[in-house]
Design a protein around this motif. Structure first.
Motif, PDB file in Angstrom:
ATOM      1  N   ILE A 468      26.664  -9.804   2.968  1.00  0.00           N
ATOM      2  CA  ILE A 468      27.110  -8.433   3.219  1.00  0.00           C
ATOM      3  C   ILE A 468      27.161  -7.707   1.879  1.00  0.00           C
ATOM      4  N   GLY A 469      26.314  -6.697   1.715  1.00  0.00           N
ATOM      5  CA  GLY A 469      26.316  -5.928   0.480  1.00  0.00           C
ATOM      6  C   GLY A 469      27.554  -5.050   0.371  1.00  0.00           C
ATOM      7  N   SER A 470      27.875  -4.684  -0.854  1.00  0.00           N
ATOM      8  CA  SER A 470      29.076  -3.860  -1.070  1.00  0.00           C
ATOM      9  C   SER A 470      28.947  -2.481  -0.422  1.00  0.00           C
ATOM     10  N   ARG A 471      27.737  -1.952  -0.297  1.00  0.00           N
ATOM     11  CA  ARG A 471      27.555  -0.630   0.308  1.00  0.00           C
ATOM     12  C   ARG A 471      27.729  -0.656   1.819  1.00  0.00           C
ATOM     13  N   ARG A 472      27.513  -1.791   2.420  1.00  0.00           N
ATOM     14  CA  ARG A 472      27.612  -1.880   3.876  1.00  0.00           C
ATOM     15  C   ARG A 472      29.046  -2.063   4.338  1.00  0.00           C
ATOM     16  N   GLY A 473      29.963  -2.420   3.460  1.00  0.00           N
ATOM     17  CA  GLY A 473      31.346  -2.625   3.845  1.00  0.00           C
ATOM     18  C   GLY A 473      31.661  -4.091   3.989  1.00  0.00           C
ATOM     19  N   THR A 474      32.767  -4.368   4.689  1.00  0.00           N
ATOM     20  CA  THR A 474      33.192  -5.746   4.879  1.00  0.00           C
ATOM     21  C   THR A 474      32.613  -6.307   6.161  1.00  0.00           C
ATOM     22  N   LEU A 475      32.758  -7.630   6.310  1.00  0.00           N
ATOM     23  CA  LEU A 475      32.273  -8.302   7.513  1.00  0.00           C
ATOM     24  C   LEU A 475      33.010  -7.798   8.747  1.00  0.00           C
ATOM     25  N   ALA A 476      34.317  -7.640   8.653  1.00  0.00           N
ATOM     26  CA  ALA A 476      35.098  -7.157   9.802  1.00  0.00           C
ATOM     27  C   ALA A 476      34.735  -5.725  10.160  1.00  0.00           C
ATOM     28  N   ARG A 477      34.498  -4.907   9.144  1.00  0.00           N
ATOM     29  CA  ARG A 477      34.154  -3.507   9.416  1.00  0.00           C
ATOM     30  C   ARG A 477      32.812  -3.393  10.132  1.00  0.00           C
ATOM     31  N   LEU A 478      31.849  -4.193   9.732  1.00  0.00           N
ATOM     32  CA  LEU A 478      30.546  -4.175  10.405  1.00  0.00           C
ATOM     33  C   LEU A 478      30.666  -4.665  11.839  1.00  0.00           C
ATOM     34  N   ALA A 479      31.512  -5.668  12.058  1.00  0.00           N
ATOM     35  CA  ALA A 479      31.686  -6.178  13.423  1.00  0.00           C
ATOM     36  C   ALA A 479      32.299  -5.130  14.335  1.00  0.00           C
ATOM     37  N   LEU A 480      33.143  -4.265  13.780  1.00  0.00           N
ATOM     38  CA  LEU A 480      33.760  -3.217  14.590  1.00  0.00           C
ATOM     39  C   LEU A 480      32.859  -2.006  14.748  1.00  0.00           C
ATOM     40  N   ASP A 481      32.182  -1.618  13.693  1.00  0.00           N
ATOM     41  CA  ASP A 481      31.324  -0.431  13.756  1.00  0.00           C
ATOM     42  C   ASP A 481      30.102  -0.653  14.629  1.00  0.00           C
ATOM     43  N   HIS A 482      29.642  -1.878  14.725  1.00  0.00           N
ATOM     44  CA  HIS A 482      28.452  -2.197  15.535  1.00  0.00           C
ATOM     45  C   HIS A 482      28.836  -3.288  16.524  1.00  0.00           C
ATOM     46  N   PRO A 483      29.488  -2.901  17.614  1.00  0.00           N
ATOM     47  CA  PRO A 483      30.016  -3.920  18.545  1.00  0.00           C
ATOM     48  C   PRO A 483      28.944  -4.741  19.219  1.00  0.00           C
ATOM     49  N   HIS A 484      27.740  -4.267  19.246  1.00  0.00           N
ATOM     50  CA  HIS A 484      26.652  -5.044  19.857  1.00  0.00           C
ATOM     51  C   HIS A 484      25.574  -5.401  18.831  1.00  0.00           C
ATOM     52  N   GLY A 485      25.954  -5.373  17.573  1.00  0.00           N
ATOM     53  CA  GLY A 485      25.021  -5.762  16.527  1.00  0.00           C
ATOM     54  C   GLY A 485      24.968  -7.270  16.349  1.00  0.00           C
ATOM     55  N   ALA A 486      24.194  -7.677  15.373  1.00  0.00           N
ATOM     56  CA  ALA A 486      23.975  -9.110  15.149  1.00  0.00           C
ATOM     57  C   ALA A 486      25.256  -9.809  14.730  1.00  0.00           C
ATOM     58  N   GLY A 518      36.686 -17.902  -2.853  1.00  0.00           N
ATOM     59  CA  GLY A 518      35.471 -17.117  -3.008  1.00  0.00           C
ATOM     60  C   GLY A 518      34.381 -17.451  -2.025  1.00  0.00           C
ATOM     61  N   GLU A 519      34.687 -18.255  -0.984  1.00  0.00           N
ATOM     62  CA  GLU A 519      33.655 -18.627  -0.018  1.00  0.00           C
ATOM     63  C   GLU A 519      33.698 -17.763   1.238  1.00  0.00           C
ATOM     64  N   GLY A 520      34.664 -16.828   1.335  1.00  0.00           N
ATOM     65  CA  GLY A 520      34.699 -15.890   2.456  1.00  0.00           C
ATOM     66  C   GLY A 520      35.559 -16.319   3.610  1.00  0.00           C
ATOM     67  N   LYS A 521      36.546 -17.190   3.414  1.00  0.00           N
ATOM     68  CA  LYS A 521      37.388 -17.644   4.525  1.00  0.00           C
ATOM     69  C   LYS A 521      38.261 -16.516   5.074  1.00  0.00           C
ATOM     70  N   THR A 522      38.830 -15.692   4.171  1.00  0.00           N
ATOM     71  CA  THR A 522      39.672 -14.584   4.625  1.00  0.00           C
ATOM     72  C   THR A 522      38.849 -13.565   5.409  1.00  0.00           C
ATOM     73  N   SER A 523      37.640 -13.268   4.954  1.00  0.00           N
ATOM     74  CA  SER A 523      36.770 -12.329   5.675  1.00  0.00           C
ATOM     75  C   SER A 523      36.402 -12.868   7.043  1.00  0.00           C
ATOM     76  N   VAL A 524      36.123 -14.176   7.127  1.00  0.00           N
ATOM     77  CA  VAL A 524      35.778 -14.773   8.417  1.00  0.00           C
ATOM     78  C   VAL A 524      36.974 -14.740   9.357  1.00  0.00           C
ATOM     79  N   ALA A 525      38.169 -15.085   8.847  1.00  0.00           N
ATOM     80  CA  ALA A 525      39.362 -15.070   9.698  1.00  0.00           C
ATOM     81  C   ALA A 525      39.629 -13.668  10.237  1.00  0.00           C
ATOM     82  N   ALA A 526      39.563 -12.661   9.368  1.00  0.00           N
ATOM     83  CA  ALA A 526      39.803 -11.287   9.808  1.00  0.00           C
ATOM     84  C   ALA A 526      38.733 -10.817  10.784  1.00  0.00           C
ATOM     85  N   ALA A 527      37.444 -11.149  10.512  1.00  0.00           N
ATOM     86  CA  ALA A 527      36.356 -10.698  11.379  1.00  0.00           C
ATOM     87  C   ALA A 527      36.444 -11.328  12.758  1.00  0.00           C
ATOM     88  N   VAL A 528      36.755 -12.633  12.822  1.00  0.00           N
ATOM     89  CA  VAL A 528      36.867 -13.301  14.120  1.00  0.00           C
ATOM     90  C   VAL A 528      38.035 -12.720  14.916  1.00  0.00           C
TER      91      VAL A 528
END
Length: 717
Positions: A468-486, A518-528
């Motif tokens: 996830i690039g810095s311009r695209r936002g966070t993993l959780a934000r992408l999951a919410l903004d594109h509910p039917h995305g990849a 630094g492996e993204g555990k917090t981002s994964v927990a929040a996104a799920v």
């Protein structure tokens, strides 16, 4: 590493490898276009044939070393046309924009920059360069040594000399002058090397001839002085001694026979009568008379008159035999005496001949020594003559080398082979890129695919999440903004597999951890958690990382004064510590870092009761735990979880770190581990737990709001 493993590393990165090949090919193209214009000139020098193959190889190597010797090249460098010329060193074809930014010489070539002054250029070989004439000549010699190519085939007597320079005339002139100087130097060296040995060998030959003549004269004088002459049968003394020995042997044989006869006669042996014919005749007559007497006595009796007459005759015959035997014995004695005298005389002759032969033997030994000395001196003389003959033959062939093909002025410059350089650059770039990727994978032992991770840990993988690039936002934000995305579909797939692991009728408790930070555990927990709450599930997100709480900041929440610590203490109502995400109605418990001892806090009865109560109320409870290799907190949290999500960063986390972290979990908890790969490149996503999305063009209807009630207002499921 086998070929299949290498292909698994290389093929997903084929675009990067091709890009590296194109970069190198472009670089090779520009370098080939900037290479200087060079004119090559070749001359051929033929040498005489040595005696054997080994000598030929050594001679060719020596000739090549002499052609490249500094002294010979220094003589060539003193040529006026070469010394004053500025075109010996080729100039690089650089763009005009680089002319003022480069030194006068680069990689041994001129850059084409003129430093001003008549005849002065940027070349370090200029006549006015620092160090004077000596430095200038050294520069020319250095260039010639670096660019002269002297080669010779093992099956040929021809040596090829090639020079590439910036001026075609200078290249041909240098090659021709070098061959001419080599021939002159070789001739003078051979003449000097032959003249002195030839004079010395002539003197040695004359001295050896005198020594041989003196040795022959000494042999002849010894022969005449001592009478030492030899025939085909040996020396005269030896022949005489042999003859006397033969005569003495015959005389001794005759003496032995005479003595034997004498002894037989003396002993009265019957056969002794055979030694005298008279005795033999009388004996035969006596035998006849004795037989007649016996016959008469048998017929007439003893008184017969004939018997007396016969007896008288017998007595007479016996007296005659006695007289004849005495005469025979005397004759044999004379024979013995004569034979003994002859033996004594011959023995004296043999002794005399033996003394003479002994003297001759001593003379023969001395003569043999003289003959050996004479032969050695003759051999020395012959050897000196052979060496003198070889030297004279070599002196007649002083011109060992000759020019068979002089160097000519080249009409066209050497080709730069741009196409070959581009191809080699492309191949080299691809090889270097592949080597880089393979070596990085080998040395760092990173996780490059789902197969690597499953083969390493022997646990299932729930999915892969992209970079996830810095311009695209966070993993959780992408999951919410594109509910039917990849990303959203992938998170749904992960959540469905997690809910299947619930042991009973209550909700599932999920612990999210990793080996390192630094492996993204917090981002994964929040996104799920956010995606599940966005899908109308009752979800509670608990921040279990009490050492470095950052979940509230990532979700831009947590403005309340109380948090997880207050919820465990039980002193406040649940409405005071629960925070609800405005968009998805996700319930969150954020840590404030107020617990003095994280292990004691997480292992307390209040925290366990909190998790069990949440299991009965929510469909999904997600706990964001700290890294396992940093603190032992995940060991305590794993006792409360139904499933453990292990977050692994693709191509970043070393395999040894992952294995070490897994070993720290209890054996019964390892069976609950499932992995999620984060930061996966696009080439790793296809077919590896990542959903590409499949949405229509019409917007979906809004889902009913079911998660805005507080914990205390929600009963058991």
């Amino acid at each position: 590493m086998d070929l299949r493993a290498i292909l698994q590393i290389v093929l997903p990165r084929k675009r990067a490898i091709l890009f590296a090949g194109l970069v190198f090919a472009l670089l090779a193209f520009f370098l080939s276009e900037m290479m200087p214009i060079r004119y090559g000139s070749t001359g051929l020098l033929m040498l005489d044939a040595p005696k054997d193959q080994a000598t030929e190889t050594m001679t060719r190597m020596t000739d090549i070393d002499v052609l490249l010797s500094p002294s010979l090249l220094a003589d060539v460098a003193t040529l006026p046309a070469l010394y004053r010329s500025q075109d010996l060193v080729p100039a690089l074809r650089l763009p005009w924009a680089l002319m003022g930014q480069l030194p006068a010489t680069l990689f041994g070539y001129k850059t084409g920059i003129s430093l001003g002054g008549s005849g002065d250029s940027g070349s370090s070989l200029g006549p006015r360069s620092r160090g004077g004439a000596s430095s200038h000549i050294d520069g020319i010699v250095g260039y010639l040594r670096a660019n002269l190519k002297v080669t010779g085939d093992a099956d040929s007597r021809v040596i090829a000399i090639r020079l590439a320079a910036g001026n075609a005339g200078l290249a041909a002139m240098v090659v021709n002058d070098l061959m001419a100087r080599y021939i002159a130097t070789d001739y003078e060296a051979r003449r000097t090397a032959i003249t002195a040995p030839q004079a010395w060998l002539k003197a040695q030959a004359a001295a050896a001839a005198q020594d041989a003549a003196a040795a022959d004269a000494a042999v002849l004088a010894f022969r005449h002085g001592h009478g030492v002459f030899a025939s085909a049968q040996g020396s005269y003394a030896d022949i005489t001694l042999s003859r006397e020995w033969d005569l003495l042997s015959a005389a001794k044989q005759q003496l032995s026979e005479a003595e034997l006869s004498q002894n037989l006669i003396k002993s009265g042996f019957d056969d002794a009568s055979a030694l005298s014919p008279q005795v033999q005749s009388l004996r035969e007559h006596l035998i006849e008379m004795s037989q007649r007497l016996a016959a008469v006595q048998a017929s007439a009796g003893a008184a017969n008159i004939d018997q007396q007459a016969l007896q008288n005759q017998i007595q007479t015959l016996r007296r005659q035999m006695a007289v004849a035997s005495g005469k025979a014995l005397g004759s044999v004695g004379e024979r013995v005496a004569v034979a003994q005298a002859r033996v004594d005389a011959l023995q004296a002759e043999v002794d005399k001949a033996g003394v003479a032969a002994a003297g001759v033997a001593e003379n023969q030994f001395q003569l043999q020594q003289l003959l050996t000395s004479a032969q050695n001196k003759h051999a020395i003389y012959d050897n000196v003559l052979a060496r003198l003959h070889d030297v004279e033959l070599a002196a007649s062939q002083l011109n060992r080398a000759q020019i068979v093909s002089p160097a000519t002025v080249a009409l066209h410059p050497e080709a730069t082979r741009t196409a070959l350089c581009v191809i080699l650059g492309f191949v080299m770039g691809c090889i270097l890129a592949m080597t880089f990727f393979v070596q990085r994978q080998l040395f760092k032992a990173l996780i490059g695919s789902v197969d690597d991770l499953t083969d390493l840990l022997r646990v299932p993988n729930l999915g892969c999440l992209p970079i996830i690039g810095s311009r695209r936002g966070t993993l959780a934000r992408l999951a919410l903004d594109h509910p039917h995305g990849a990303i959203a579909e992938t998170l749904r797939g992960i959540r469905l597999r997690l809910q299947d692991s619930a042991p009973g009728p209550g909700g599932s408790v999920i612990l999210v951890t990793s080996a390192e930070r630094g492996e993204g555990k917090t981002s994964v927990a929040a996104a799920v958690a956010l995606r599940a709450a966005g899908d109308s599930l009752r979800v509670l997100l608990i921040e279990g990382d009490l050492h470095r709480p950052s979940l509230a900041e990532d979700l831009k929440m947590g403005k309340g004064l109380h948090g997880l610590e207050a919820a465990v203490s039980g002193k406040l109502h649940r409405e005071s510590f629960l925070e609800i995400h405005a968009e998805t109605k996700l319930h969150c418990l954020f840590a404030r870092g107020a617990a003095p001892n994280a292990i004691t806090f997480l292992d307390s009865r209040g925290f366990r009761r909190l998790v069990e109560d949440a299991r009965s109320v929510y469909d999904l409870v997600v706990i964001d735990g700290p890294p396992l290799l940093r603190v032992p907190d995940p060991l305590v949290l794993s006792r409360l979880a139904d499933r453990i999500i292990w977050v692994v960063r693709a191509e970043r986390t070393p395999q040894r770190i992952i294995v070490e972290a897994l070993k720290r979990l209890p054996a019964d908890r390892r069976a609950l581990v499932a992995t999620i790969i984060t930061g996966a490149p696009k080439r790793l996503l296809t077919g590896m737990g990542f959903y590409a999305g499949y949405s229509g063009r019409r917007p979906l209807p809004a889902l009913p709001d079911r998660s805005d009630t507080a914990w205390s207002e929600t009963g058991p499921r």
